[in-house]
Design a protein around this motif. Structure first.
Motif, mmCIF file in Angstrom:
data_model
loop_
_atom_site.group_PDB
_atom_site.id
_atom_site.type_symbol
_atom_site.label_atom_id
_atom_site.label_comp_id
_atom_site.label_asym_id
_atom_site.label_seq_id
_atom_site.Cartn_x
_atom_site.Cartn_y
_atom_site.Cartn_z
ATOM 1 N N TYR A 99 -10.654 -22.116 -37.230
ATOM 2 C CA TYR A 99 -11.932 -21.451 -37.010
ATOM 3 C C TYR A 99 -11.858 -19.995 -37.489
ATOM 4 O O TYR A 99 -10.773 -19.400 -37.530
ATOM 5 C CB TYR A 99 -12.299 -21.483 -35.518
ATOM 6 N N PRO A 100 -13.009 -19.419 -37.846
ATOM 7 C CA PRO A 100 -13.028 -18.027 -38.314
ATOM 8 C C PRO A 100 -12.924 -17.051 -37.143
ATOM 9 O O PRO A 100 -13.902 -16.430 -36.726
ATOM 10 C CB PRO A 100 -14.382 -17.916 -39.027
ATOM 11 N N LEU A 101 -11.724 -16.922 -36.613
ATOM 12 C CA LEU A 101 -11.512 -16.035 -35.477
ATOM 13 C C LEU A 101 -10.096 -15.489 -35.470
ATOM 14 O O LEU A 101 -9.209 -15.986 -36.156
ATOM 15 C CB LEU A 101 -11.828 -16.746 -34.157
ATOM 16 N N LYS A 102 -9.898 -14.467 -34.673
ATOM 17 C CA LYS A 102 -8.583 -13.869 -34.465
ATOM 18 C C LYS A 102 -8.375 -13.694 -32.971
ATOM 19 O O LYS A 102 -9.290 -13.272 -32.255
ATOM 20 C CB LYS A 102 -8.479 -12.524 -35.176
ATOM 21 N N THR A 103 -7.173 -14.036 -32.479
ATOM 22 C CA THR A 103 -6.915 -13.958 -31.048
ATOM 23 C C THR A 103 -5.959 -12.817 -30.714
ATOM 24 O O THR A 103 -5.113 -12.425 -31.517
ATOM 25 C CB THR A 103 -6.316 -15.277 -30.518
ATOM 26 N N PHE A 104 -6.133 -12.291 -29.500
ATOM 27 C CA PHE A 104 -5.268 -11.250 -28.955
ATOM 28 C C PHE A 104 -4.925 -11.651 -27.528
ATOM 29 O O PHE A 104 -5.770 -12.175 -26.811
ATOM 30 C CB PHE A 104 -5.981 -9.895 -28.952
ATOM 31 N N TRP A 105 -3.681 -11.390 -27.115
ATOM 32 C CA TRP A 105 -3.263 -11.818 -25.779
ATOM 33 C C TRP A 105 -3.313 -10.675 -24.781
ATOM 34 O O TRP A 105 -2.992 -9.521 -25.099
ATOM 35 C CB TRP A 105 -1.836 -12.358 -25.823
ATOM 36 N N SER A 106 -3.698 -11.009 -23.557
ATOM 37 C CA SER A 106 -3.573 -10.100 -22.426
ATOM 38 C C SER A 106 -3.194 -10.941 -21.216
ATOM 39 O O SER A 106 -3.642 -12.085 -21.082
ATOM 40 C CB SER A 106 -4.887 -9.366 -22.151
ATOM 41 N N GLY A 107 -2.367 -10.389 -20.340
ATOM 42 C CA GLY A 107 -2.009 -11.154 -19.153
ATOM 43 C C GLY A 107 -0.740 -10.667 -18.506
ATOM 44 O O GLY A 107 -0.408 -9.487 -18.549
ATOM 45 N N ASN A 108 -0.005 -11.620 -17.909
ATOM 46 C CA ASN A 108 1.229 -11.294 -17.218
ATOM 47 C C ASN A 108 2.268 -12.373 -17.506
ATOM 48 O O ASN A 108 2.028 -13.285 -18.295
ATOM 49 C CB ASN A 108 0.971 -11.140 -15.714
ATOM 50 N N GLU A 109 3.408 -12.245 -16.849
ATOM 51 C CA GLU A 109 4.497 -13.201 -17.075
ATOM 52 C C GLU A 109 4.352 -14.454 -16.219
ATOM 53 O O GLU A 109 5.122 -15.396 -16.368
ATOM 54 C CB GLU A 109 5.848 -12.527 -16.784
ATOM 55 N N GLY A 110 3.392 -14.432 -15.306
ATOM 56 C CA GLY A 110 3.156 -15.606 -14.479
ATOM 57 C C GLY A 110 4.161 -15.795 -13.362
ATOM 58 O O GLY A 110 4.343 -16.903 -12.858
ATOM 59 N N LYS A 111 4.813 -14.718 -12.946
ATOM 60 C CA LYS A 111 5.792 -14.806 -11.866
ATOM 61 C C LYS A 111 5.084 -14.797 -10.514
ATOM 62 O O LYS A 111 4.078 -14.124 -10.333
ATOM 63 C CB LYS A 111 6.763 -13.622 -11.945
ATOM 64 N N GLN A 112 5.632 -15.552 -9.571
ATOM 65 C CA GLN A 112 5.046 -15.625 -8.235
ATOM 66 C C GLN A 112 4.994 -14.234 -7.599
ATOM 67 O O GLN A 112 5.996 -13.516 -7.558
ATOM 68 C CB GLN A 112 5.877 -16.566 -7.351
ATOM 69 N N GLY A 113 3.843 -13.830 -7.136
ATOM 70 C CA GLY A 113 3.692 -12.545 -6.481
ATOM 71 C C GLY A 113 3.681 -11.351 -7.412
ATOM 72 O O GLY A 113 3.791 -10.208 -6.958
ATOM 73 N N GLU A 114 3.539 -11.598 -8.693
ATOM 74 C CA GLU A 114 3.564 -10.518 -9.677
ATOM 75 C C GLU A 114 2.369 -9.579 -9.460
ATOM 76 O O GLU A 114 1.226 -10.003 -9.459
ATOM 77 C CB GLU A 114 3.511 -11.119 -11.077
ATOM 78 N N LYS A 115 2.655 -8.276 -9.302
ATOM 79 C CA LYS A 115 1.591 -7.334 -8.939
ATOM 80 C C LYS A 115 1.586 -6.067 -9.781
ATOM 81 O O LYS A 115 0.945 -5.086 -9.406
ATOM 82 C CB LYS A 115 1.705 -6.972 -7.456
ATOM 83 N N ASN B 38 -7.829 -17.649 -18.358
ATOM 84 C CA ASN B 38 -7.126 -18.635 -17.545
ATOM 85 C C ASN B 38 -6.038 -17.967 -16.698
ATOM 86 O O ASN B 38 -4.983 -18.530 -16.472
ATOM 87 C CB ASN B 38 -6.515 -19.741 -18.409
ATOM 88 N N LEU B 39 -6.303 -16.744 -16.242
ATOM 89 C CA LEU B 39 -5.371 -16.074 -15.343
ATOM 90 C C LEU B 39 -5.405 -16.750 -13.972
ATOM 91 O O LEU B 39 -6.394 -17.392 -13.603
ATOM 92 C CB LEU B 39 -5.744 -14.594 -15.204
ATOM 93 N N TYR B 40 -4.316 -16.556 -13.204
ATOM 94 C CA TYR B 40 -4.214 -17.214 -11.897
ATOM 95 C C TYR B 40 -3.872 -16.200 -10.809
ATOM 96 O O TYR B 40 -2.767 -15.653 -10.780
ATOM 97 C CB TYR B 40 -3.144 -18.302 -11.943
ATOM 98 N N ARG B 41 -4.823 -15.917 -9.962
ATOM 99 C CA ARG B 41 -4.631 -15.041 -8.803
ATOM 100 C C ARG B 41 -3.829 -13.777 -9.162
ATOM 101 O O ARG B 41 -2.885 -13.401 -8.451
ATOM 102 C CB ARG B 41 -3.944 -15.797 -7.665
ATOM 103 N N CYS B 42 -4.196 -13.151 -10.234
ATOM 104 C CA CYS B 42 -3.444 -11.994 -10.705
ATOM 105 C C CYS B 42 -3.856 -10.725 -9.955
ATOM 106 O O CYS B 42 -4.869 -10.695 -9.261
ATOM 107 C CB CYS B 42 -3.626 -11.816 -12.208
ATOM 108 N N HIS B 43 -3.034 -9.695 -10.111
ATOM 109 C CA HIS B 43 -3.261 -8.418 -9.435
ATOM 110 C C HIS B 43 -3.370 -7.303 -10.469
ATOM 111 O O HIS B 43 -2.408 -6.565 -10.706
ATOM 112 C CB HIS B 43 -2.117 -8.104 -8.462
ATOM 113 N N PRO B 44 -4.520 -7.153 -11.111
ATOM 114 C CA PRO B 44 -4.679 -6.014 -12.024
ATOM 115 C C PRO B 44 -4.626 -4.709 -11.234
ATOM 116 O O PRO B 44 -4.891 -4.690 -10.035
ATOM 117 C CB PRO B 44 -6.067 -6.236 -12.634
#
Length: 244
Positions: free
Chosen positions: A53-69, A87-93
């Motif tokens: 598809y005609p798009l470009k992706t960039f990542w943002s997020g965390n390592e997915g560690k339990q309790g990562e804050k 698709n983040l999961y209960r993250c702590h920005p």
């Protein structure tokens, strides 16, 4: 005078095609997609998107560690992206990051959510209703062995799900209640006579922001071509960009 007219005509022959090419180039500028998830969780899908598809992706997020804050990485791209794939999961920005995320949605910016997006922010529990117009309520276990997923009759010709062959989402279904009046359910699932929304879209009546959500998750994307196509279509729909 005749030579001047010929010169003007020749200039237009050069200028008009050049202007048309410039306009076309602007129209096909790659869609800028911020993929917000655990690191590497959607890396294969990012490669798929960029290859098809005609798009470009960039990542943002965390390592997915339990309790990562410690907050999120790569969030600066939020300022320039055309659409977020969430698709983040209960993250702590951090407090500053959360304000930035909330402003993104308050400003009516687009989002496509996968499974965990309905409970993405542990420090913003009302985000499910603000973003997607539905209350997340955990797993939907009622008569699990009898559950199926289906496209709503009124949505069978909708371009986002047309031709899609529904299947049970990996990990089962979730409870979603208190749907906002501007939510349009495309797919539902559950036992006969009792079902929950599985996939829907929303054009926020207050902000004008477009949101698409599906209970399908990264493993479903990995395993099913139809699912990959549906989410790609949703990215362009949410950004209000025509997919050619």
């Amino acid at each position: 005078m005749f030579k001047l007219h010929r010169l003007i005509a020749l200039l237009w022959l050069v200028i008009l095609p050049a202007a048309a090419c410039a306009q076309e180039a602007r129209e096909i500028k790659p869609l800028q997609v911020l993929v917000a998830c655990q690191r590497n969780q959607l890396s294969n899908y990012q490669k798929y998107l960029e290859a098809n598809y005609p798009l470009k992706t960039f990542w943002s997020g965390n390592e997915g560690k339990q309790g990562e804050k410690e907050g999120l990485q790569g969030l600066e791209t939020l300022d320039t992206c055309d659409v977020m794939l969430l698709n983040l999961y209960r993250c702590h920005p951090t407090d500053e990051q959360l304000k930035k995320i909330q402003k993104y949605f308050k400003d009516g910016k687009p989002v496509v959510g996968l499974r965990k997006a309905s409970h993405a922010f542990q420090t913003w529990l009302e985000g499910d209703r603000v973003i997607f117009g539905a209350k997340y309520g955990g797993h939907f276990f009622d008569k699990k062995a009898e559950q199926t997923v289906f496209i709503e009759d009124k949505a069978k010709e909708h371009p986002l799900v047309k031709g899609f062959k529904p299947f049970m989402c990996g990990g089962g279904l979730y409870n979603y209640t208190e749907l906002a009046s501007d939510v349009e359910v495309l797919m539902s699932g559950g036992p006969p006579g009792k079902s929950m929304p599985v996939t829907w879209l929303r054009v926020n009546k207050e902000t004008g922001g477009r949101a698409f959500y599906t209970r399908y998750d990264p493993k479903d994307l990995q395993n099913d071509e139809g699912c990959r196509i549906m989410v790609a279509r949703a990215l362009f729909w949410a950004a209000n960009r025509e997919l050619k």
